[in-house]
Design a protein around this motif. Structure first.
Motif, PDB file in Angstrom:
ATOM      1  N   PRO A 279       0.807  -1.224   0.000  1.00 21.11           N
ATOM      2  CA  PRO A 279       0.000   0.000   0.000  1.00 21.11           C
ATOM      3  C   PRO A 279       0.840   1.275   0.000  1.00 21.11           C
ATOM      4  O   PRO A 279       0.367   2.330  -0.432  1.00 21.11           O
TER       5      PRO A 279
ATOM      6  N   GLN B  85      -3.096   0.970  -6.433  1.00 22.77           N
ATOM      7  CA  GLN B  85      -3.598   1.118  -5.077  1.00 22.77           C
ATOM      8  C   GLN B  85      -4.908   0.338  -4.937  1.00 22.77           C
ATOM      9  O   GLN B  85      -5.779   0.411  -5.806  1.00 22.77           O
ATOM     10  N   ALA B  86      -5.017  -0.406  -3.845  1.00 25.38           N
ATOM     11  CA  ALA B  86      -6.264  -1.132  -3.590  1.00 25.38           C
ATOM     12  C   ALA B  86      -7.406  -0.145  -3.393  1.00 25.38           C
ATOM     13  O   ALA B  86      -7.263   0.857  -2.685  1.00 25.38           O
TER      14      ALA B  86
ATOM     15  N   ASP C 172     -10.346  -0.893  -2.021  1.00 25.39           N
ATOM     16  CA  ASP C 172     -11.125  -1.214  -0.818  1.00 25.39           C
ATOM     17  C   ASP C 172     -10.180  -1.781   0.233  1.00 25.39           C
ATOM     18  O   ASP C 172      -9.914  -2.980   0.274  1.00 25.39           O
ATOM     19  N   ASP C 173      -9.644  -0.885   1.077  1.00 27.40           N
ATOM     20  CA  ASP C 173      -8.692  -1.328   2.083  1.00 27.40           C
ATOM     21  C   ASP C 173      -9.324  -2.279   3.087  1.00 27.40           C
ATOM     22  O   ASP C 173      -8.650  -3.168   3.627  1.00 27.40           O
ATOM     23  N   CYS C 174     -10.610  -2.111   3.360  1.00 26.61           N
ATOM     24  CA  CYS C 174     -11.289  -2.991   4.322  1.00 26.61           C
ATOM     25  C   CYS C 174     -11.336  -4.422   3.804  1.00 26.61           C
ATOM     26  O   CYS C 174     -11.120  -5.385   4.549  1.00 26.61           O
TER      27      CYS C 174
ATOM     28  N   ASN D 297      -9.254  -5.756   1.642  1.00 27.54           N
ATOM     29  CA  ASN D 297      -7.898  -6.289   1.685  1.00 27.54           C
ATOM     30  C   ASN D 297      -7.522  -6.708   3.100  1.00 27.54           C
ATOM     31  O   ASN D 297      -6.883  -7.738   3.314  1.00 27.54           O
ATOM     32  N   ALA D 298      -7.923  -5.895   4.074  1.00 26.79           N
ATOM     33  CA  ALA D 298      -7.639  -6.230   5.467  1.00 26.79           C
ATOM     34  C   ALA D 298      -8.337  -7.533   5.862  1.00 26.79           C
ATOM     35  O   ALA D 298      -7.809  -8.308   6.662  1.00 26.79           O
TER      36      ALA D 298
END
Length: 251
Positions: free
Chosen positions: A19, A126-127, A129-131, A133-134
């Motif tokens: 990221p 860049q992703a 949707d960080d959520c 990916n998490a």
């Protein structure tokens, strides 16, 4: 195949995305891991089954995923089961870029143009949707922390992440050493994922070429007086016999 769930190749690539830099970790081995992840996903979809160290197509019906369906068609055209190492080490380099473009079309990543040294054009990803990916990383964390056997998809993802060297990217430093060890141990929870992960590591170590060399040296050519040619094989570098994936011969 519905798109409510990300495929194993997509999840592996998203795990590899940094990221901070917008680049992928382990770019030299990630293509091999993605080829292996396609086998895992096709198996989960009921299209292929393992036969020892080989892969056999049992249902050639398309999945609805164009990238996977292309792989399935290539496997079907072989006509007989293919060794996992030969498939993974075959001329399918460029899968990383193919999947990055696929993820961009699906809105999972965003391409950000830039420059290297202010001159050379480059693209960072860049992703979106960080959520999400998490959540992928959390599945691995949970399996590592609790020791509860994960589902086959998560176990295979862990095995592939280990096989391409993502452990140090996901769990860096001395503090991540135990997590990296447990990530490696998750390989035992999914037989196919484990077989594919080992095949990825074998290709990295040049095993297919080594096998071919062994077969050639066991039989002395006629007229040679029983001598065996022990000259270094072409393409063998100084790195402990490692062979670039692009030089692995598919049979």
């Amino acid at each position: 195949m519905g798109k409510s769930r990300r495929s194993v190749p997509e999840e592996l690539l998203l795990l590899a995305l940094d990221p901070a830099t917008g680049t992928t970790a382990q770019p030299q081995t990630l293509d091999l891991g993605l080829a292996g992840a396609q086998l895992v996903e096709l198996s989960l979809a009921g299209r292929i089954v393992p036969e020892g160290d080989r892969i056999a197509v049992v249902l050639p019906r398309p999945t609805g995923d164009p990238t996977l369906d292309h792989a399935l068609e290539l496997l079907r055209r072989r006509g007989s089961p293919v060794r996992a190492t030969h498939w993974i080490g075959g001329p399918r380099l460029g899968l990383r870029q193919t999947y990055l473009a696929h993820l961009e079309r699906c809105g999972m990543v965003t391409a950000v143009p830039g420059q290297v040294c202010g001159v050379l054009p480059t693209i960072r990803y860049q992703a979106s949707d960080d959520c999400a990916n998490a959540a992928i990383k959390q599945r691995l964390d949970t399996a590592i922390r609790t020791g509860v056997p994960p589902d086959p998809r998560t176990a295979a993802l862990a095995a592939l992440a280990h096989s391409v060297g993502l452990g140090k990217h996901l769990y860096p430093g001395n503090e991540g050493r135990s997590s990296r060890s447990r990530l490696r141990d998750l390989i035992r929870y999914d037989p196919l994922g484990g077989m594919v992960a080992h095949a990825v590591m074998d290709v990295q170590n040049g095993l297919p070429s080594q096998q071919n060399r062994s077969a050639q040296t066991t039989a002395a050519p006629s007229g040679s007086g029983g001598r065996v040619d022990r000259r270094p094989a072409a393409g063998r570098g100084s790195g402990g016999g490692r062979v670039p994936a692009s030089h692995v011969v598919v049979r």
